[in-house]
Write a protein that holds these residues in place. Structure first.
Motif, PDB file in Angstrom:
ATOM      1  N   MET A 115       0.826  -1.202   0.000  1.00 16.04           N
ATOM      2  CA  MET A 115       0.000   0.000   0.000  1.00 16.04           C
ATOM      3  C   MET A 115       0.860   1.250   0.000  1.00 16.04           C
ATOM      4  SD  MET A 115      -3.053  -1.192   2.258  1.00 16.04           S
ATOM      5  CE  MET A 115      -2.438  -2.855   1.974  1.00 16.04           C
ATOM      6  N   THR A 116       1.911   1.193   0.835  1.00 18.06           N
ATOM      7  CA  THR A 116       2.796   2.360   0.877  1.00 18.06           C
ATOM      8  C   THR A 116       3.491   2.539  -0.467  1.00 18.06           C
ATOM      9  OG1 THR A 116       4.150   0.811   2.074  1.00 18.06           O
ATOM     10  CG2 THR A 116       3.364   2.725   3.294  1.00 18.06           C
ATOM     11  N   SER A 117       3.622   1.427  -1.183  1.00 17.77           N
ATOM     12  CA  SER A 117       4.352   1.506  -2.438  1.00 17.77           C
ATOM     13  C   SER A 117       3.520   2.159  -3.547  1.00 17.77           C
ATOM     14  CB  SER A 117       4.773   0.096  -2.873  1.00 17.77           C
ATOM     15  OG  SER A 117       3.611  -0.687  -3.006  1.00 17.77           O
ATOM     16  N   ARG A 118       2.212   2.200  -3.338  1.00 16.03           N
ATOM     17  CA  ARG A 118       1.369   2.818  -4.363  1.00 16.03           C
ATOM     18  C   ARG A 118       1.629   4.304  -4.430  1.00 16.03           C
ATOM     19  NH1 ARG A 118      -3.060  -0.005  -6.244  1.00 16.03           N
ATOM     20  NH2 ARG A 118      -4.214   1.837  -6.833  1.00 16.03           N
ATOM     21  N   PRO A 119       1.959   4.811  -5.604  1.00 16.82           N
ATOM     22  CA  PRO A 119       2.204   6.250  -5.698  1.00 16.82           C
ATOM     23  C   PRO A 119       0.927   7.019  -5.355  1.00 16.82           C
ATOM     24  CG  PRO A 119       2.715   5.127  -7.768  1.00 16.82           C
ATOM     25  CD  PRO A 119       2.106   4.124  -6.868  1.00 16.82           C
ATOM     26  N   ALA A 120       1.121   8.162  -4.710  1.00 16.64           N
ATOM     27  CA  ALA A 120      -0.012   8.955  -4.260  1.00 16.64           C
ATOM     28  C   ALA A 120      -0.942   9.317  -5.418  1.00 16.64           C
ATOM     29  CB  ALA A 120       0.480  10.217  -3.569  1.00 16.64           C
ATOM     30  N   VAL A 121      -0.329   9.586  -6.568  1.00 17.65           N
ATOM     31  CA  VAL A 121      -1.135  10.007  -7.722  1.00 17.65           C
ATOM     32  C   VAL A 121      -2.101   8.893  -8.130  1.00 17.65           C
ATOM     33  CG1 VAL A 121      -1.073  10.780 -10.110  1.00 17.65           C
ATOM     34  CG2 VAL A 121       0.753  11.429  -8.527  1.00 17.65           C
ATOM     35  N   VAL A 122      -1.576   7.667  -8.167  1.00 22.01           N
ATOM     36  CA  VAL A 122      -2.410   6.545  -8.564  1.00 22.01           C
ATOM     37  C   VAL A 122      -3.554   6.378  -7.574  1.00 22.01           C
ATOM     38  CG1 VAL A 122      -2.457   4.068  -8.986  1.00 22.01           C
ATOM     39  CG2 VAL A 122      -0.451   5.417  -9.643  1.00 22.01           C
ATOM     40  N   ARG A 123      -3.245   6.535  -6.283  1.00 21.74           N
ATOM     41  CA  ARG A 123      -4.279   6.426  -5.265  1.00 21.74           C
ATOM     42  C   ARG A 123      -5.348   7.478  -5.488  1.00 21.74           C
ATOM     43  NH1 ARG A 123      -0.839   5.729  -0.288  1.00 21.74           N
ATOM     44  NH2 ARG A 123      -1.208   7.940  -0.102  1.00 21.74           N
ATOM     45  N   TRP A 124      -4.878   8.686  -5.767  1.00 23.47           N
ATOM     46  CA  TRP A 124      -5.792   9.798  -5.924  1.00 23.47           C
ATOM     47  C   TRP A 124      -6.740   9.582  -7.101  1.00 23.47           C
ATOM     48  CZ3 TRP A 124      -6.399  14.046  -9.383  1.00 23.47           C
ATOM     49  CH2 TRP A 124      -7.207  15.056  -8.876  1.00 23.47           C
ATOM     50  N   LEU A 125      -6.197   8.938  -8.154  1.00 26.24           N
ATOM     51  CA  LEU A 125      -7.030   8.697  -9.335  1.00 26.24           C
ATOM     52  C   LEU A 125      -8.231   7.818  -9.010  1.00 26.24           C
ATOM     53  CD1 LEU A 125      -4.420   8.215 -12.195  1.00 26.24           C
ATOM     54  CD2 LEU A 125      -5.826  10.190 -11.664  1.00 26.24           C
ATOM     55  N   GLY A 126      -8.132   7.066  -7.934  1.00 30.49           N
ATOM     56  CA  GLY A 126      -9.231   6.174  -7.598  1.00 30.49           C
ATOM     57  C   GLY A 126     -10.239   6.771  -6.643  1.00 30.49           C
ATOM     58  N   THR A 127     -10.022   8.001  -6.202  1.00 27.88           N
ATOM     59  CA  THR A 127     -10.925   8.574  -5.214  1.00 27.88           C
ATOM     60  C   THR A 127     -12.171   9.153  -5.877  1.00 27.88           C
ATOM     61  OG1 THR A 127      -9.890  10.724  -5.365  1.00 27.88           O
ATOM     62  CG2 THR A 127      -9.000   9.209  -3.719  1.00 27.88           C
ATOM     63  N   PRO A 128     -13.257   9.255  -5.094  1.00 31.49           N
ATOM     64  CA  PRO A 128     -14.470   9.873  -5.639  1.00 31.49           C
ATOM     65  C   PRO A 128     -14.185  11.271  -6.163  1.00 31.49           C
ATOM     66  CG  PRO A 128     -14.860   9.038  -3.420  1.00 31.49           C
ATOM     67  CD  PRO A 128     -13.416   8.831  -3.716  1.00 31.49           C
ATOM     68  N   ARG A 129     -13.250  11.952  -5.493  1.00 32.42           N
ATOM     69  CA  ARG A 129     -12.988  13.329  -5.916  1.00 32.42           C
ATOM     70  C   ARG A 129     -12.461  13.395  -7.340  1.00 32.42           C
ATOM     71  NH1 ARG A 129      -9.710  13.801  -1.202  1.00 32.42           N
ATOM     72  NH2 ARG A 129     -10.370  11.686  -1.422  1.00 32.42           N
ATOM     73  N   PHE A 130     -11.560  12.469  -7.654  1.00 31.33           N
ATOM     74  CA  PHE A 130     -11.036  12.502  -9.011  1.00 31.33           C
ATOM     75  C   PHE A 130     -12.143  12.187 -10.013  1.00 31.33           C
ATOM     76  CE2 PHE A 130      -9.518  10.292 -12.735  1.00 31.33           C
ATOM     77  CZ  PHE A 130      -8.789  11.320 -13.307  1.00 31.33           C
ATOM     78  N   VAL A 131     -12.944  11.177  -9.691  1.00 36.04           N
ATOM     79  CA  VAL A 131     -14.038  10.809 -10.593  1.00 36.04           C
ATOM     80  C   VAL A 131     -14.939  12.016 -10.819  1.00 36.04           C
ATOM     81  CG1 VAL A 131     -16.038   9.307 -10.875  1.00 36.04           C
ATOM     82  CG2 VAL A 131     -13.946   8.415  -9.843  1.00 36.04           C
ATOM     83  N   LEU A 132     -15.239  12.724  -9.733  1.00 41.87           N
ATOM     84  CA  LEU A 132     -16.111  13.890  -9.853  1.00 41.87           C
ATOM     85  C   LEU A 132     -15.482  14.961 -10.732  1.00 41.87           C
ATOM     86  CD1 LEU A 132     -17.511  14.268  -6.250  1.00 41.87           C
ATOM     87  CD2 LEU A 132     -18.792  13.756  -8.320  1.00 41.87           C
ATOM     88  N   ILE A 133     -14.193  15.235 -10.495  1.00 36.58           N
ATOM     89  CA  ILE A 133     -13.520  16.262 -11.295  1.00 36.58           C
ATOM     90  C   ILE A 133     -13.577  15.882 -12.770  1.00 36.58           C
ATOM     91  CG2 ILE A 133     -11.262  17.272 -11.852  1.00 36.58           C
ATOM     92  CD1 ILE A 133     -10.644  17.269  -8.895  1.00 36.58           C
ATOM     93  N   ALA A 134     -13.323  14.602 -13.042  1.00 44.03           N
ATOM     94  CA  ALA A 134     -13.342  14.153 -14.434  1.00 44.03           C
ATOM     95  C   ALA A 134     -14.734  14.347 -15.039  1.00 44.03           C
ATOM     96  CB  ALA A 134     -12.921  12.681 -14.501  1.00 44.03           C
ATOM     97  N   ILE A 135     -15.755  13.914 -14.301  1.00 46.62           N
ATOM     98  CA  ILE A 135     -17.117  14.049 -14.845  1.00 46.62           C
ATOM     99  C   ILE A 135     -17.447  15.518 -15.082  1.00 46.62           C
ATOM    100  CG2 ILE A 135     -19.585  13.642 -14.437  1.00 46.62           C
ATOM    101  CD1 ILE A 135     -18.863  11.274 -12.728  1.00 46.62           C
ATOM    102  N   ILE A 136     -17.114  16.363 -14.098  1.00 45.81           N
ATOM    103  CA  ILE A 136     -17.439  17.785 -14.230  1.00 45.81           C
ATOM    104  C   ILE A 136     -16.725  18.379 -15.441  1.00 45.81           C
ATOM    105  CG2 ILE A 136     -17.186  20.061 -13.151  1.00 45.81           C
ATOM    106  CD1 ILE A 136     -17.526  18.602 -10.430  1.00 45.81           C
ATOM    107  N   ALA A 137     -15.455  18.019 -15.586  1.00 46.42           N
ATOM    108  CA  ALA A 137     -14.676  18.565 -16.705  1.00 46.42           C
ATOM    109  C   ALA A 137     -15.305  18.178 -18.035  1.00 46.42           C
ATOM    110  CB  ALA A 137     -13.230  18.079 -16.623  1.00 46.42           C
ATOM    111  N   VAL A 138     -15.621  16.902 -18.176  1.00 42.57           N
ATOM    112  CA  VAL A 138     -16.219  16.438 -19.429  1.00 42.57           C
ATOM    113  C   VAL A 138     -17.546  17.164 -19.682  1.00 42.57           C
ATOM    114  CG1 VAL A 138     -17.289  14.457 -20.568  1.00 42.57           C
ATOM    115  CG2 VAL A 138     -15.110  14.187 -19.356  1.00 42.57           C
ATOM    116  N   LEU A 139     -18.342  17.237 -18.620  1.00 42.41           N
ATOM    117  CA  LEU A 139     -19.646  17.866 -18.726  1.00 42.41           C
ATOM    118  C   LEU A 139     -19.529  19.312 -19.179  1.00 42.41           C
ATOM    119  CD1 LEU A 139     -22.348  16.597 -18.004  1.00 42.41           C
ATOM    120  CD2 LEU A 139     -22.301  17.904 -15.887  1.00 42.41           C
TER     121      LEU A 139
END
Ligand SMILES: Nc1ncnc2c1ncn2[C@@H]1O[C@H](COP(=O)(O)OP(=O)(O)OP(=O)(O)O)[C@@H](O)[C@H]1O
Ligand SMILES: Nc1ncnc2c1ncn2[C@@H]1O[C@H](COP(=O)(O)OP(=O)(O)OP(=O)(O)O)[C@@H](O)[C@H]1O
Ligand SMILES: O[C@@H]1[C@@H](O)[C@@H](O)CO[C@H]1O
Ligand SMILES: [Mg+2]
Ligand SMILES: [Mg+2]
Lengths: 346, 343, 532, 318
Positions: free
Chosen positions: A1-25
């Motif tokens: 878990m510690t080995s997972r880069p922070a960026v990759v972790r962040w990509l899986g969060t609801p926040r990233f999904v929301l940002i992506a959806i909002i941007a596309v929209l």
């Protein structure tokens, strides 16, 4: 878990999904309706609503953080706004003093609610539901008694500046800000920062979260849970009152119907943003993004002239689909690995 | 010792309903006096009970979802769509009233099933699911009737049932009471009812006992939707017409009745009698408002105050019971020691 | 050869990130009791759940002997299917519907009907018959919420036996019940065996396993390292080593230093509480371990709760380091008086399952770590937590890991670390090793001795007499909310246990049966065995 | 209508009611009619606001972004709608308050074309008193207390009652019962059950209570005279069958049609208001069994007169 880069972790969060959806929209909307970028008539009102409803979402989030609900957010907003309105209308107080009084009133009603919950141990849903009934009776009665036409209309100096002015009127050496951004974002950003800091950096925020996680264990770990419950509800009442006052400044006067539309939205924002209904996790940014998503969708549908019935149907469906998608993503992630607490920071 | 404590608990339980009965009786007497007996006149009696039918039905509809540990925010929207669709079918499509009477029930059941399936399939919190379906159904109701009021003249046979009375008591109220009895029996005497309660009480234990919580959740939402459909049917029969506002004021009373009636929000309990009595108390407040000509806002205020009062009272009882238990133990503990000392 | 009542062949089951069962096989014969052993997290409960339709195995086969005696492969799609196949189970955690009566909890899986509706008369009669069969004197109409956890467990056993049960699976049934209750349980188990049932029995208490089981399977890290062997063929030490995976030396009670001072760190004089205690007096000195022994329900946990302010002290006096203290909350106990309380109920009261290790441990020190308006330095917090993770040898993958994902023993260590982090002078530890495997138990014992050596005053509550006699310096006995006596601990098992049982007798009116059962419970215990 | 179809094709008129309500439905046809008659670029009707001032503002803003440059608005919140009008004015957009004027003494829209609600309620109360035979007990059912129109209606009814010099007593106003039909029906039934024997007349100045009262009075068989407001089909049917004595029809069609005309003239910069913010009565008409078939002609005539008045007095055209 510690080995997972922070960026990759962040990509899986609801926040990233929301940002992506909002941007596309937003991209799609701009392509189809260039008028979406109209500063004064589309963006500024949109951002104003986002600002107000983010505060509404935060008002719910603070109680969700301890695993409670506040069914009375709307009525608490009405109550706080009413007190501010009275202080302008009947006592001619200046803007800041009136707002502070309104916030204190919201804090007080929230504190009373929290105190009752902590004292009786009764489910917050019931107590806040009852509180909403009581305020639903009280607020219009006070308006009828103290105002003509059931509204407080006196606007102290700075009222319009806060509610209806954009950065276009903030000029320095001939350069003025964008008309698309209302001044109201300033206090709201401050509030977001304070609440974010509270949960991420302070003992109090953490203690709220632990109280939400397991109230018995929290009490047995030396956390004064009763006080934290009161704190969460006090914050909720204060933020609700702030949202009510901000809404009043944006529409122009104080009326008993302020807050009528708050309750449902208050849940949608934090939940789309990844705050757990069960307590123990919060996300200020997520709440903001959840609110932004729903309001952008609404604005888009409005621009296309969608009627009231279709608007409701679509909003409901989008809510379901967005949350199911989030569920699916979560299940996928769970299958792959064990998530950690740090993935869901404030 | 168990037996003794149990009767204590039973007495406590009983006192919840008894408190409500006392409030109902006292309230009726006081109001009766205040109205100079008007309350007991044929019109008074009919009016009182006519508007008790829907609160009982929606209170029960909410009670069932609460029993399984869920909430149903869509009660009003389900009822509204059910009534609107039936009205439009009868008025515009020419569906005969007898057939039209089935429509609200079918719509309610289907909407409830949809809620249940969505909760089970998406695993999204029921609060949010019913919030979303509520929004959708409100749109549908508006799409159906728009801004017009479909007159009850289009379903005169149903409206006649809405007006009918048996020894002065409206048939629709009797129907609501009959539904309440059926609900009570279902929770007492059917396996499905017990399973539903078990799921609400402790889903993990229920699962390990071979009970499917998913089924219980779907069943609860379906039953809740069906009851909303019954409430819609009653509205159809009793209202002068159906428009987009039907169901608009159901949500809060639907929670007030079971909560005042003693249903635990954490699931696993039902209180049919309590719910009916609580709805009656709320109706009394309503009647009092009319009698004393207060603003409708006062009804809300009083309901809020009553719920908070019930909550506080309950807590006081609980604390007293705990204290008593502690004192009993201390008493037990003291006795042997004195024996020892005297040895 | 007899047809196995139940046979599991190469069962596998994975959870996200864990292979809980890796091709585990097991054979249960009718008329015999089979022990399933293994350390915490070895996969015992998972196997039981896979055999009762709770978890669907990822691979493997399950054969069940039908009524006609022929083995049939069964899918056991859900718990109801397992029940229908004649498999009864009592899971590790209590599973009752708190709003229902004892009777309904027993019959819930198969409510008797008449004319399509539940026949409540039969519900009560059949439940009563079932309880009578177990020699349990409980009124079936009692609301189950009023029962103790041990009584609930008996009801669960009654439930498992309610339908025709040819296989009975018991997951740690004796972990948290008293001697009397385990005795009764074993009488039932023995009778079932005589009647030809197959019983699977999970326990961390090896002595009772040797006393009652015929065959054994040992799991380690989800694999069967010893499969369906006669128990008699393997010595105690052999079994332990198989479980642990290496030779585990014996535990010796260290030479214990005398208390640091004669002045007690914690002193109760003639205390009466709202929980029902009366005239309770106790003293714990710095560097001393005072054991508080008693049967379940004696009021020990409530006394601990009263000390830390969760119950009111209504008469008598509580002194902390000689100064009278009025403690109103755990917070005051901790921050004003430096008293820590490790609760008995780890999952519900001890750890925040959905929170990170960091927060779980640092929670007690936030008030000290804070600067200004409650600001916490994440770095200092991490460093502090790292120290305790090291000190207690807590096995975690990162501090961000959720506590709920740790094994039971490691969770227990986290809940202890939380209190050590707050550097208390007095530590109350309630039932620290319930459900904990041997190896972890030993590291706990060593840790507690070390803490006492460093000068901490420790009040140890345990229902495990062997544990008490191993660990404590002095032992006080509580029965029904009064202290019935106190003795220096000689660490001599036989004499100590006799004496302590006498102390319980001295208070009890029905000395006979209870005394007998206590003796039964404590005759042979692992801790003593090595301590001797 | 009398305008010429020239030069107005650059004007896009938007009519925004406060929310979905039968009262506004004639606006739809009137807007279409105005579009053809005056050769407007467009005329649209949008009721998505749903009785929420914020949402109404959102709707208006979106319409601006879509190029609408003339707005006829029924403000949800009479105390706030002036802010909306100011905003439109600052951006050079023509606006009119239709159906309801802003609260207070100022109207920041170019004009307000609305029923004089106080006068309409006054007429309604007078009609009721007439039906009651000049004396008795009168009950007034009305809408949301927080609406300043409600306050005006209360004042109008009060005035009519005061003029009877005590011959008519007015029960306390029953407010806030227009939210939904069930609430209205229950309130009316409770009123009849507790005070039915005393009451001789009911005037309802809100929609749902009028519908509910019509049925309830008929069913109760009580000798109560009922006067309603607006001319929804349900009410007209009740007048025909005698269960309602009269209703006060307003002039939504005239508001939308004439309003669109004037807005178009203003938006095209062809004209300005002679008196910016002028408040103009769109008329109210007592409808009884006698004139139920013919009142609409009277109303059409009034609208035509209005149009003339705009051309002659209110508008100053280049
Ligand atoms: N919640 C549930 N969990 C598990 N099985 C269920 C559940 N509900 C129904 N079933 C099973 O589904 C089948 C039909 O159910 P149904 O409830 O109609 O019949 P029942 O078991 O006789 O109960 P009832 O007492 O309600 O009539 C039965 O085999 C029943 O065992
Ligand atoms: N529902 C679950 N989800 C994820 N992991 C699980 C689940 N249940 C068990 N595990 C994991 O599977 C492994 C085996 O757990 P199990 O409960 O079977 O152990 P056990 O032998 O019963 O231990 P104990 O003696 O502590 O009861 C452990 O690593 C545990 O964390
Ligand atoms: O008569 C009123 C109108 O004036 C408007 O307020 C809409 O509702 C109607 O009932
Ligand atoms: Mg286990
Ligand atoms: Mg204990």
């Amino acid at each position: 878990m510690t080995s997972r880069p922070a960026v990759v972790r962040w990509l899986g969060t609801p926040r990233f999904v929301l940002i992506a959806i909002i941007a596309v929209l937003v991209g799609v909307l701009v392509a189809l309706k260039p008028s979406f970028l109209n500063g004064a008539f589309v963006l500024a009102p949109l951002i104003t609503s986002i600002a107000v409803f983010t505060v509404v979402g935060l008002a719910q989030m603070t109680v969700l953080s301890i695993g409670h609900m506040n069914i009375a957010v709307g009525q608490m907003a009405a109550f706080g706004a009413m007190v501010a309105g009275i202080s302008f209308d009947l006592f001619a107080l200046p803007l800041v003093a009136g707002i502070l009084l309104g916030l204190v009133a919201g804090a007080a009603i929230g504190a009373v609610t929290g105190w009752m919950i902590a004292r009786t141990g009764v489910n917050s849903f019931i107590v806040t539901l009852a509180m909403s009934f009581a305020l639903l009776g009280l607020v219009p009665t006070v308006y009828s008694a103290l105002s003509t036409g059931s509204a407080f209309v006196v606007k102290p100096e700075g009222f319009d500046l806060l509610g209806r002015t954009s950065f276009a009127s903030v000029c320095l050496a001939g350069w003025c800000g964008p008309a698309a951004i209302p001044l109201m974002v300033v206090p709201v950003l401050v509030v977001m920062a304070v609440i974010g800091l509270l949960y991420q950096r302070t003992r109090y925020g953490r203690e709220l979260l632990l109280t939400g996680s397991n109230v018995t264990a929290a009490e047995l770990s030396g956390i004064p849970t009763a006080r934290r419950i009161v704190l969460a509800h006090t914050l909720s009442g204060t933020l609700a009152a702030l949202a009510g006052i901000l809404l009043a400044t944006s529409i122009g006067s104080f009326t008993p119907s302020i807050g009528d539309e708050f309750m449902l939205q208050s849940f949608v924002g934090p939940i789309l943003g990844g705050t757990l209904l069960a307590g123990g996790y919060v996300s200020v940014v997520g709440t903001f993004l959840g609110i932004t998503l729903t309001l952008v969708i609404r604005k888009g549908l409005e621009l296309f002239g969608v009627g009231i019935e279709t608007l409701n149907v679509l909003l409901g469906i989008i809510l379901l689909v967005a949350l199911s998608a989030d569920r699916v993503r979560e299940i996928r992630l769970r299958r792959g690995r064990t998530p950690t607490a740090e993935e869901v920071p404030a | 010792m168990n037996g003794g404590r149990r009767t204590g608990v039973r007495a406590l339980l009983r006192s919840q309903s008894i408190t409500l009965v006392v409030i109902v009786v006292a309230g009726t007497v006081l109001l009766g006096l205040a109205s100079g007996g008007d309350l007991f006149s044929p019109v008074g009696v009919r009016t009182f009970f006519q508007f008790l039918a829907v609160p009982i039905l929606i209170g029960l509809a909410q009670m069932i979802t609460v029993a399984v540990g869920q909430l149903n925010l869509a009660v009003g929207a389900i009822g509204g769509v059910a009534a609107a669709l039936a009205a439009v079918l009868m008025a515009d499509v020419g569906v005969p009233p007898l057939l039209g009477a089935i429509v609200p029930l079918a719509v309610g059941l289907l909407a409830g099933l949809a809620n249940g399936w969505l909760v089970v399939l998406t695993r999204i919190n029921g609060f949010i699911v019913t919030l979303a379906t509520m929004t959708i159904l409100l749109g549908a109701q508006y799409a159906l009737v728009g801004t017009r009021t479909v007159s009850a003249a289009n379903w005169e046979p149903l409206a006649a049932v809405g007006r009918a009375t048996v020894v002065g008591v409206p048939v629709i109220f009797l129907a609501a009471v009959a539904v309440a009895v059926v609900v009570a029996l279902a929770f007492r005497y059917t396996r499905s009812g017990r399973r539903l309660l078990a799921s609400g009480d402790n889903p993990e234990a229920a699962r390990l006992l071979g009970i499917s919580n998913d089924r219980s959740v779907v069943l609860a939402h379906a039953a809740s939707g069906l009851l909303c459909g019954v409430a819609a049917l009653v509205s159809l029969a009793a209202l002068p017409g159906v428009n987009q506002s039907v169901g608009g004021d159901w949500l809060l009373p639907s929670f007030a009745a079971p909560i005042i009636g003693g249903v635990s929000l954490t699931g696993g309990t039902v209180a049919v009698l309590g719910t009916v009595l609580a709805a009656t108390v709320v109706r009394l407040v309503d009647t009092a408002r009319a009698e004393f000509q207060l603003a409708p806002a006062w009804v809300n205020f009083v309901i809020g105050a009553v719920v908070l009062g019930t909550v506080a009272l309950d807590r006081v009882r609980q604390v007293r019971a705990e204290r008593r238990r502690g004192a009993e133990r201390a008493e037990d503990a003291r006795t042997p020691e004195t024996v020892e000392a005297s040895r | 050869m007899t047809v196995p009542a139940l046979q599991a062949l190469a069962i596998s089951k994975s959870f996200p990130g864990v292979k809980a069962l890796d091709e585990v096989s097991l054979t249960l014969l009718p008329g015999s009791v089979h022990a399933l052993l293994g350390e915490n997290g070895a996969g015992k409960s998972t196997l039981i759940k896979a055999l009762t339709g709770v978890h669907r195995p990822d691979g493997g086969r399950i054969l069940v002997a039908g009524r006609d005696g022929r083995a049939v492969e069964t899918s056991l799609a859900d718990p109801a299917a397992a029940r229908d196949a004649g498999i009864g189970v009592v899971h590790q955690e209590r599973n009752v519907i708190r709003g229902f009566s004892v009777a309904e909890n027993i019959v819930l899986g198969r409510m008797p009907l008449r004319g399509g509706r539940i026949d409540w008369t039969r519900v009560h009669d059949e439940a009563a018959a079932c309880l009578a069969q177990l020699e349990v004197a409980l009124d079936p109409a009692t609301p189950i919420a009023e029962l103790s956890s041990a009584q609930m467990q008996l009801v669960e056993i009654a439930r498992a036996l309610y339908t025709e049960t040819r296989v009975l699976l018991l997951d740690e049934p004796t972990a948290s019940i008293s001697g009397a209750e385990s005795d009764r349980l074993f009488r039932v188990v023995d009778r079932l065996r005589d009647e030809g049932a197959a019983v699977l029995f999970v326990s961390h208490k090896l002595e009772e396993v040797y006393a009652h089981c015929d065959t054994v399977t040992v799991l380690r890290d989800g694999r069967s390292v010893l499969e369906s062997q006669p128990l008699a063929a393997h010595s105690h030490d052999e079994i332990v080593d198989t479980m642990v995976g290496r030779a585990l030396g014996s535990l010796t009670v260290p030479a214990r230093a005398a208390p640091r001072s004669e002045a007690p760190a914690l002193e109760l004089s003639s205390v009466t509480t709202t929980a029902g205690h009366h005239g309770v007096s106790l003293r714990v000195r710095p560097g001393e371990i005072l054991g508080l022994y008693g049967l379940v329900g004696a009021g020990r946990t409530e006394l601990a709760r009263a000390i830390v302010g969760l119950e009111r002290i209504t008469a008598g006096e509580l002194r902390v380091e000689g100064v009278p203290a009025r403690i109103r909350s755990v917070r005051q106990a901790l921050h004003r008086h430096r008293i820590g309380y490790v609760t008995e109920n780890r999952k519900e009261e001890g750890v925040f399952l959905e929170q990170s290790i960091t927060r779980n441990i640092a929670v007690t020190v936030w008030p000290e770590l804070q600067r200004g308006p409650g600001l916490i330095s994440a770095r200092r917090e991490r460093e502090l937590v790292a120290r305790f993770v090291d000190d207690l040898d807590i096995r975690i993958s990162s501090q961000a890991q959720l506590a709920g994902r740790l094994s039971g023993g490691n969770q227990q260590k986290v809940s202890l670390a939380k209190w050590l982090a707050a550097s208390p002078r007095i530590l109350i530890i309630d039932e620290p090793t319930v459900g904990i495997d041997l190896r972890t138990k030993r590291s706990f014992y060593e840790l507690i001795w070390k803490l006492a050596d460093e000068g901490m005053a420790i009040l140890l509550i345990s229902s495990d007499l062997a544990e008490m006699i191993t660990l404590a310096d002095r032992i006080a006995v509580m029965d029904r909310f009064v202290i019935t006596g106190e003795r220096e601990n000689s660490h001599e098992y036989d004499s100590m246990s006799q004496e302590i049982i006498r102390l319980i007798h001295s208070h009890s009116a029905e000395a006979g049966p209870i005394g007998e059962s206590v003796a039964g419970a404590v005759t042979e215990e692992e801790g003593i065995d090595v301590a001797g | 209508g009398g305008g010429e179809a020239t030069g107005l094709d650059s004007v896009k008129v938007a009519l925004v009611p406060g929310g979905p309500h039968p009262y506004f439905q004639p606006w739809i046809a009137a807007a279409d009619q105005a579009k053809t008659d005056f050769g407007l670029g467009d005329a649209t009707f949008n009721e998505t606001a749903g009785w929420d001032q914020t949402k109404e503002n959102d709707v208006i803003n979106s319409l601006v972004a879509n190029g609408y440059n003339a707005f006829g608005v029924f403000g949800v919140s009479p105390t706030d709608i002036n802010s909306t009008f100011q905003n439109l004015k600052q951006n050079g957009i023509a606006s009119a308050a239709l159906g309801s004027c802003p609260a207070g003494d100022t109207n920041d829209a170019d004009f307000c074309l609305s029923t004089d609600t106080e006068a309409a309620a006054y007429k309604a109360a007078q009609a009721t008193i007439e039906a009651m035979g000049g004396s008795g007990v009168l009950a007034h059912l009305t809408g949301v207390n927080v609406d300043s129109n409600t306050q005006r209606r209360i004042a109008g009814v009060k005035k009519a009652v005061e003029e009877t010099n005590g011959a008519v007593t007015l029960l306390p106003d029953v407010t806030d019962i227009d939210t939904d039909i069930t609430t209205a029906q229950k309130a009316v039934a409770d009123l009849l059950a507790s005070k039915g024997s005393e009451i001789t007349g009911i005037v309802s100045t809100a929609y749902n209570p009028a519908v509910a009262a019509a049925t309830a009075v008929k069913e109760s068989g009580l000798p109560i005279s009922l006067v309603a407001i607006d001319d929804d089909e349900t009410i007209l049917a009740a007048i025909e069958d005698g269960s309602v004595y009269a209703t006060i029809a307003q002039n939504p069609t005239g508001q939308a049609y004439v309003g669109s005309y004037a807005l178009a003239k203003l938006a095209s910069k062809e004209c300005t208001m002679s008196e910016p913010g002028a408040i103009i009565d769109s008329g109210s008409f007592v409808v009884t069994k006698e004139n139920v078939a013919s009142y609409d002609d009277e109303r059409t005539a009034a609208s035509e007169q209005l149009m003339k008045d705009f051309d002659a007095d209110y508008l100053v055209c280049s």
